[in-house]
Enzyme design. Structure first.
Site, mmCIF file in Angstrom:
data_model
loop_
_atom_site.group_PDB
_atom_site.id
_atom_site.type_symbol
_atom_site.label_atom_id
_atom_site.label_comp_id
_atom_site.label_asym_id
_atom_site.label_seq_id
_atom_site.Cartn_x
_atom_site.Cartn_y
_atom_site.Cartn_z
ATOM 1 N NE ARG A 50 -3.825 2.182 2.464
ATOM 2 C CZ ARG A 50 -3.373 3.568 2.980
ATOM 3 N NH1 ARG A 50 -2.284 3.692 3.560
ATOM 4 N NH2 ARG A 50 -4.511 4.416 2.997
ATOM 5 C CB SER A 121 -12.497 -1.604 2.218
ATOM 6 O OG SER A 121 -10.916 -1.837 2.284
ATOM 7 C CE LYS A 150 -7.472 2.897 4.558
ATOM 8 N NZ LYS A 150 -8.361 1.891 4.284
#
Length: 226
Positions: A50, A121, A150
């Site tokens: 990521r 998600s 995040k």
């Protein structure tokens, strides 16, 4: 060549998802290759590349780091997943991709990635039901807790959301995401998750091997108690 996850057994999928390490260069105290190597030694079962946030690598640099991290995963039989970037996942021939609700047409992405693992998600029953319908191999549910990693997260769902999904016939593997650490992960597993996805609980430590080892031990204890 990437693994095919089309006909993988439910039990093997759950085994892969137990300790799901998510990381990019911006999350690390040391070089990402060193962090991932230690995390693998510590017992992670799957890895997601990521590369996002302020200072994240772009273009060729992002690709080259991805290749190095993927090589480590292949050496250790750890599934290598790419976050969001479908083109990168295809270029690397990654084992799978993980996407959010805003990352494009899920049905088209499912066709593009073929037999690769697809994680989605989700934040509620409606999104989870749709993900199952569109062919997700697993869903990430969260955020479980507050997280600083995040910045674009939804409202905290908490472990009760996982329990709610299980009570409403969501049977595919579930990974709890968001703010999970050594102190709260048992609550996530006990609510019905098959694994936990985390970033800073491993990457922010000077000794990622030790951090991962303690986490997998706690996860295994949670399953034993259950």
């Amino acid at each position: 060549m990437a693994k095919s996850f089309q006909n993988i057994s439910l039990e093997l999928m759950k085994k892969h998802l137990k300790l799901y390490f998510v990381m990019g260069s911006v999350n690390c105290l040391k070089h990402p290759v060193e962090v991932l190597s230690e995390a693998i030694e510590g017992g992670i079962t799957i890895f997601q590349y990521r590369e996002k946030g302020k200072g994240a690598l772009q273009g060729e640099e992002k690709l080259q780091l991805g290749k190095k991290l993927q090589f480590l995963c292949k050496q250790n039989d750890i599934p290598f997943i790419v976050n969001d970037d479908i083109n990168l996942a295809l270029e690397l021939d990654a084992d799978g991709v993980h996407i959010g609700q805003e990352d494009g047409d899920i049905s088209k992405i499912r066709k593009l990635v073929g037999t690769k693992m697809l994680g989605i998600s989700t934040h509620n029953l409606s999104e989870a039901t749709e993900a199952v319908k569109l062919g997700a191999n697993y869903i990430g549910v969260g955020p479980m807790y507050e997280t600083n990693t995040k910045l674009d997260t939804n409202e905290v769902a908490g472990p009760d959301m996982i329990r709610h999904l299980r009570q409403n016939n969501i049977k595919i593997p579930i990974v709890g995401i968001g703010g999970i650490n050594q102190n709260n992960l048992k609550l996530v597993i006990n609510a019905g998750a098959d694994g936990v996805a985390l970033i800073s609980a491993i990457s922010s430590f000077n000794h990622p091997r030790e951090a991962a080892s303690k986490l997998i031990e706690t996860i295994n204890d949670a399953y034993t108690i259950e």
